[in-house]
Design an enzyme around this catalytic site. Sequence first.
Site, PDB file in Angstrom:
ATOM      1  N   ALA A 195     -13.556  57.222  62.850  1.00  0.00           N
ATOM      2  CA  ALA A 195     -14.988  57.493  62.946  1.00  0.00           C
ATOM      3  C   ALA A 195     -15.233  58.970  63.249  1.00  0.00           C
ATOM      4  CB  ALA A 195     -15.629  56.615  64.013  1.00  0.00           C
ATOM      5  N   TYR A 196     -14.436  59.527  64.135  1.00  0.00           N
ATOM      6  CA  TYR A 196     -14.578  60.933  64.518  1.00  0.00           C
ATOM      7  C   TYR A 196     -14.286  61.838  63.321  1.00  0.00           C
ATOM      8  CZ  TYR A 196     -13.887  65.162  67.386  1.00  0.00           C
ATOM      9  OH  TYR A 196     -13.958  66.414  67.931  1.00  0.00           O
ATOM     10  N   VAL A 197     -13.196  61.555  62.615  1.00  0.00           N
ATOM     11  CA  VAL A 197     -12.824  62.348  61.445  1.00  0.00           C
ATOM     12  C   VAL A 197     -13.907  62.248  60.367  1.00  0.00           C
ATOM     13  CG1 VAL A 197     -11.184  62.447  59.517  1.00  0.00           C
ATOM     14  CG2 VAL A 197     -10.353  62.344  61.861  1.00  0.00           C
TER      15      VAL A 197
END
Length: 173
Positions: free
Chosen positions: A80-82
């Site tokens: 999700a962060y990437v």
Amino acid sequence: MFDAAEKEFGGIDVVVNSAGRLSLSPIADLDLDDLDALHRTNIRGTFVTAREAARRVRHGGTIITMSTSVVGLQLPTYGAYVASKGAVEAMTLVLARELRGRQITVNAVAPGPTATELFLDGKDETTVERMAKQPPLERLGTPEDIAEVVAFLASPAGHWINGQVVRANGGIV
């Protein structure tokens, strides 16, 4: 914030958007509320700040967004962060091209493992030590390491760099 800066300083020359949120989870297990909160900060927050910066930064100014070197590393649990930081990188590169003719540089800085509260939160000592050994420099970055890259990009010396993602990560590939 932009109004206050213009009033106080007579205009805006540099905008650095460093707000960010991290949620670690395998993609299959990620709660969608966590995904929405992460994207609201990392994508929408960056977009709104970039939009306002594009309207207000003076001729010859600089806009800098923050990404992460994890975009290239693609570590498990960072999906999700990437995804959010990949969107930030794409948005940054598009904005650099949209501001053609205004002499405004737009770049992203993508730190590697850096000893910040966001990075250290939830990691045990063994994990931190292992990640510190990843770069050939064999240490975590410091907030000062990243600040110096940002300061360079915002300075006249960095003004030929435009539409780039600068991976400030001690040499992690």
